[in-house]
Design a protein around this motif. Sequence first.
Motif, PDB file in Angstrom:
ATOM      1  N   THR A  60     -13.998   8.021 -26.963  1.00  0.00           N
ATOM      2  CA  THR A  60     -12.729   7.548 -26.425  1.00  0.00           C
ATOM      3  C   THR A  60     -12.821   7.605 -24.916  1.00  0.00           C
ATOM      4  OG1 THR A  60     -11.516   8.352 -28.353  1.00  0.00           O
ATOM      5  CG2 THR A  60     -10.229   7.926 -26.354  1.00  0.00           C
ATOM      6  N   TYR A  61     -13.217   6.512 -24.318  1.00  0.00           N
ATOM      7  CA  TYR A  61     -13.394   6.397 -22.873  1.00  0.00           C
ATOM      8  C   TYR A  61     -14.306   7.484 -22.310  1.00  0.00           C
ATOM      9  CZ  TYR A  61     -10.003   2.696 -23.115  1.00  0.00           C
ATOM     10  OH  TYR A  61      -9.375   1.513 -23.431  1.00  0.00           O
ATOM     11  N   GLY A  62     -15.349   7.791 -23.066  1.00  0.00           N
ATOM     12  CA  GLY A  62     -16.409   8.659 -22.572  1.00  0.00           C
ATOM     13  C   GLY A  62     -16.114  10.130 -22.579  1.00  0.00           C
ATOM     14  N   ASN A  63     -14.903  10.519 -22.930  1.00  0.00           N
ATOM     15  CA  ASN A  63     -14.467  11.906 -22.798  1.00  0.00           C
ATOM     16  C   ASN A  63     -15.066  12.781 -23.898  1.00  0.00           C
ATOM     17  OD1 ASN A  63     -12.976  14.359 -22.714  1.00  0.00           O
ATOM     18  ND2 ASN A  63     -11.293  13.303 -21.710  1.00  0.00           N
ATOM     19  N   PRO A  64     -15.857  13.804 -23.548  1.00  0.00           N
ATOM     20  CA  PRO A  64     -16.478  14.653 -24.570  1.00  0.00           C
ATOM     21  C   PRO A  64     -15.477  15.533 -25.301  1.00  0.00           C
ATOM     22  CG  PRO A  64     -16.863  15.564 -22.383  1.00  0.00           C
ATOM     23  CD  PRO A  64     -16.227  14.218 -22.182  1.00  0.00           C
ATOM     24  N   LEU A  65     -14.311  15.752 -24.710  1.00  0.00           N
ATOM     25  CA  LEU A  65     -13.295  16.583 -25.353  1.00  0.00           C
ATOM     26  C   LEU A  65     -12.562  15.838 -26.460  1.00  0.00           C
ATOM     27  CD1 LEU A  65     -11.776  18.265 -22.148  1.00  0.00           C
ATOM     28  CD2 LEU A  65     -13.655  19.064 -23.598  1.00  0.00           C
ATOM     29  N   LYS A  66     -12.806  14.537 -26.575  1.00  0.00           N
ATOM     30  CA  LYS A  66     -12.134  13.733 -27.596  1.00  0.00           C
ATOM     31  C   LYS A  66     -13.115  13.149 -28.608  1.00  0.00           C
ATOM     32  CE  LYS A  66      -8.315  12.483 -24.508  1.00  0.00           C
ATOM     33  NZ  LYS A  66      -7.537  11.375 -23.894  1.00  0.00           N
ATOM     34  N   MET A  67     -14.344  13.708 -28.651  1.00  0.00           N
ATOM     35  CA  MET A  67     -15.348  13.180 -29.566  1.00  0.00           C
ATOM     36  C   MET A  67     -14.972  13.371 -31.034  1.00  0.00           C
ATOM     37  SD  MET A  67     -17.885  11.607 -28.172  1.00  0.00           S
ATOM     38  CE  MET A  67     -18.652  11.333 -26.571  1.00  0.00           C
ATOM     39  N   HIS A  68     -14.052  14.289 -31.295  1.00  0.00           N
ATOM     40  CA  HIS A  68     -13.638  14.527 -32.678  1.00  0.00           C
ATOM     41  C   HIS A  68     -12.616  13.489 -33.147  1.00  0.00           C
ATOM     42  CE1 HIS A  68     -10.571  16.378 -30.154  1.00  0.00           C
ATOM     43  NE2 HIS A  68      -9.758  16.378 -31.192  1.00  0.00           N
ATOM     44  N   LEU A  69     -12.125  12.681 -32.220  1.00  0.00           N
ATOM     45  CA  LEU A  69     -11.125  11.679 -32.561  1.00  0.00           C
ATOM     46  C   LEU A  69     -11.795  10.335 -32.837  1.00  0.00           C
ATOM     47  CD1 LEU A  69      -8.480  12.456 -29.779  1.00  0.00           C
ATOM     48  CD2 LEU A  69      -8.456  13.236 -32.171  1.00  0.00           C
ATOM     49  N   PRO A  70     -11.229   9.547 -33.744  1.00  0.00           N
ATOM     50  CA  PRO A  70     -11.788   8.206 -33.978  1.00  0.00           C
ATOM     51  C   PRO A  70     -11.642   7.354 -32.719  1.00  0.00           C
ATOM     52  CG  PRO A  70     -10.257   8.850 -35.727  1.00  0.00           C
ATOM     53  CD  PRO A  70     -10.092   9.844 -34.633  1.00  0.00           C
ATOM     54  N   ALA A  71     -12.685   6.646 -32.357  1.00  0.00           N
ATOM     55  CA  ALA A  71     -12.636   5.793 -31.175  1.00  0.00           C
ATOM     56  C   ALA A  71     -11.689   4.619 -31.424  1.00  0.00           C
ATOM     57  CB  ALA A  71     -14.020   5.277 -30.838  1.00  0.00           C
ATOM     58  N   PRO A  72     -10.812   4.299 -30.473  1.00  0.00           N
ATOM     59  CA  PRO A  72      -9.895   3.172 -30.658  1.00  0.00           C
ATOM     60  C   PRO A  72     -10.606   1.826 -30.625  1.00  0.00           C
ATOM     61  CG  PRO A  72      -9.759   4.000 -28.410  1.00  0.00           C
ATOM     62  CD  PRO A  72     -10.650   4.946 -29.164  1.00  0.00           C
ATOM     63  N   GLN A  73     -11.724   1.774 -29.932  1.00  0.00           N
ATOM     64  CA  GLN A  73     -12.546   0.581 -29.787  1.00  0.00           C
ATOM     65  C   GLN A  73     -13.822   1.022 -29.079  1.00  0.00           C
ATOM     66  OE1 GLN A  73      -9.877  -1.667 -27.021  1.00  0.00           O
ATOM     67  NE2 GLN A  73     -11.505  -1.377 -25.518  1.00  0.00           N
ATOM     68  N   ILE A  74     -14.740   0.104 -28.846  1.00  0.00           N
ATOM     69  CA  ILE A  74     -15.894   0.434 -28.012  1.00  0.00           C
ATOM     70  C   ILE A  74     -15.419   0.362 -26.570  1.00  0.00           C
ATOM     71  CG2 ILE A  74     -18.252  -0.153 -27.361  1.00  0.00           C
ATOM     72  CD1 ILE A  74     -17.923   0.769 -30.254  1.00  0.00           C
ATOM     73  N   THR A  75     -15.419   1.484 -25.873  1.00  0.00           N
ATOM     74  CA  THR A  75     -14.877   1.537 -24.519  1.00  0.00           C
ATOM     75  C   THR A  75     -16.000   1.432 -23.485  1.00  0.00           C
ATOM     76  OG1 THR A  75     -14.908   3.967 -24.598  1.00  0.00           O
ATOM     77  CG2 THR A  75     -12.848   2.849 -25.200  1.00  0.00           C
ATOM     78  N   TYR A  76     -15.612   1.125 -22.252  1.00  0.00           N
ATOM     79  CA  TYR A  76     -16.613   0.783 -21.241  1.00  0.00           C
ATOM     80  C   TYR A  76     -17.614   1.903 -20.921  1.00  0.00           C
ATOM     81  CZ  TYR A  76     -13.963   3.281 -17.609  1.00  0.00           C
ATOM     82  OH  TYR A  76     -13.336   4.248 -16.861  1.00  0.00           O
ATOM     83  N   PRO A  77     -17.269   3.210 -20.987  1.00  0.00           N
ATOM     84  CA  PRO A  77     -18.325   4.206 -20.741  1.00  0.00           C
ATOM     85  C   PRO A  77     -19.438   4.139 -21.785  1.00  0.00           C
ATOM     86  CG  PRO A  77     -16.153   5.193 -20.463  1.00  0.00           C
ATOM     87  CD  PRO A  77     -15.944   3.858 -21.117  1.00  0.00           C
ATOM     88  N   ASP A  78     -19.069   3.846 -23.041  1.00  0.00           N
ATOM     89  CA  ASP A  78     -20.090   3.661 -24.071  1.00  0.00           C
ATOM     90  C   ASP A  78     -20.939   2.436 -23.748  1.00  0.00           C
ATOM     91  OD1 ASP A  78     -19.299   5.322 -26.894  1.00  0.00           O
ATOM     92  OD2 ASP A  78     -17.723   5.124 -25.400  1.00  0.00           O
ATOM     93  N   VAL A  79     -20.280   1.353 -23.319  1.00  0.00           N
ATOM     94  CA  VAL A  79     -20.992   0.122 -22.978  1.00  0.00           C
ATOM     95  C   VAL A  79     -22.016   0.393 -21.882  1.00  0.00           C
ATOM     96  CG1 VAL A  79     -20.744  -2.173 -21.941  1.00  0.00           C
ATOM     97  CG2 VAL A  79     -19.105  -1.397 -23.674  1.00  0.00           C
ATOM     98  N   CYS A  80     -21.606   1.098 -20.850  1.00  0.00           N
ATOM     99  CA  CYS A  80     -22.496   1.350 -19.713  1.00  0.00           C
ATOM    100  C   CYS A  80     -23.693   2.209 -20.112  1.00  0.00           C
ATOM    101  CB  CYS A  80     -21.714   2.020 -18.579  1.00  0.00           C
ATOM    102  SG  CYS A  80     -20.460   0.951 -17.836  1.00  0.00           S
ATOM    103  N   THR A  81     -23.465   3.182 -20.990  1.00  0.00           N
ATOM    104  CA  THR A  81     -24.560   4.034 -21.450  1.00  0.00           C
ATOM    105  C   THR A  81     -25.486   3.264 -22.378  1.00  0.00           C
ATOM    106  OG1 THR A  81     -22.973   5.871 -21.374  1.00  0.00           O
ATOM    107  CG2 THR A  81     -25.098   6.299 -22.412  1.00  0.00           C
ATOM    108  N   TRP A  82     -24.922   2.510 -23.284  1.00  0.00           N
ATOM    109  CA  TRP A  82     -25.677   1.679 -24.222  1.00  0.00           C
ATOM    110  C   TRP A  82     -26.555   0.686 -23.460  1.00  0.00           C
ATOM    111  CZ3 TRP A  82     -22.155   0.327 -28.951  1.00  0.00           C
ATOM    112  CH2 TRP A  82     -22.932   0.161 -30.104  1.00  0.00           C
TER     113      TRP A  82
END
Length: 387
Positions: A60-82
């Motif tokens: 969820t927008y790259g935040n490690p504190l929210k990794m336990h939550l389902p992602a709302p969509q593929i967000t841009y921090p994931d895109v940049c890392t991918w």
Amino acid sequence: MRQTRSRNFNQIICAKALIFLFVLQANSQQKYFKDFPAKANPEKVGVQITERFLSRPHSTYGNPLKMHLPAPQITYPDVCTWLGGFWFTKATNNKELFNKLEARFQPLFTNEANLLPKPNHVDNNVFGTLPLELYMQTKNQKYLDMGMHYANTQWELPQDAKASEKKWADGGYSWQTRIWLDDMFMITSIQAQAFRATKDVKYLNRAAKEMTVYLDSIQLPNGLFYHAPAAHFSWGRGNGWMAVGMAELLRALPENNADRPKIMSAYLKMMATLKKYQAPDGMWRQVIDDETMWEETSSTAMFTYAMIVGVRKGWLNEKEYGTVARKAWITLTTNYIDEKGDVTKVCEGTNIGNSSEYYRKREGLTGDLHGQAPVLWCAYALTAPKL
């Protein structure tokens, strides 16, 4: 016959001279971008960061504190890392790791299609860089079709557009224009990828024109940038987006592009000032020109990437900026990456602030993708045979 021999001899001499210059340049860059300490080995760091990305769910927008939550969509921090992972695995010819990155993408055509971002915001359209990169590496048409949809809709005014969006579109700019620093990666990267995939120069031309608006609006005389017209602070990661955005656009932009001299001048001015504000240990700060601010990793990695590209492309003096970039890379990788492959002291997701204290009090997270991505970009830039 003599003229032919003479011409052939001259061609051989010219060829040898070019080879000599290439070797000389390669050896010069080797001094700064090779022979790193073990922890700073770019190939090892790149593998570690990529594997760490693959081991975690969509964020969820790259935040490690929210990794336990389902992602709302593929967000841009994931895109940049991918995207960094795709670049890095290509540079190092790591087909096994590339296959894992591609396999992670496949569910977006089937059971994870609901996670595809809607092409209605600058932070969403950057997603298109991923399928375009996949197309360039695999030539699979489905990737091109998906990626070009995101590139084109960035300029296609929606029917329910606001008056301000119509105004930008009427001037030939993206209706997604906000004059926030972040945009200069989100817009230029997808348009540059569209050019690389199609060879249609219109994508570069409109991205370059777009960037000049941002340069005119928020670049300071010393080369740094305000976060936005309403936020007069040279926030580190915001400036990082611009630094990388300029580097990415310049390495794709033809020499005869009318906006290239202006963008290059802005880039060089920024790099010179960044060199001045680098901390003694090689880092940059949360607000670049405030020495009381804490040292921050995502901005440091972004500036490092922009300088590595500049040195390798010959835009920056090798000795001056090679030294600066090398120091930053070594400090980042030896002091700010933990045993899991998580980058530490990454500024949390940050909106426009109205005070210096707002930026000072932003939390420094561990494993936030805003920091993972640019470290991976650096690993790519240090290992790629050619940029």
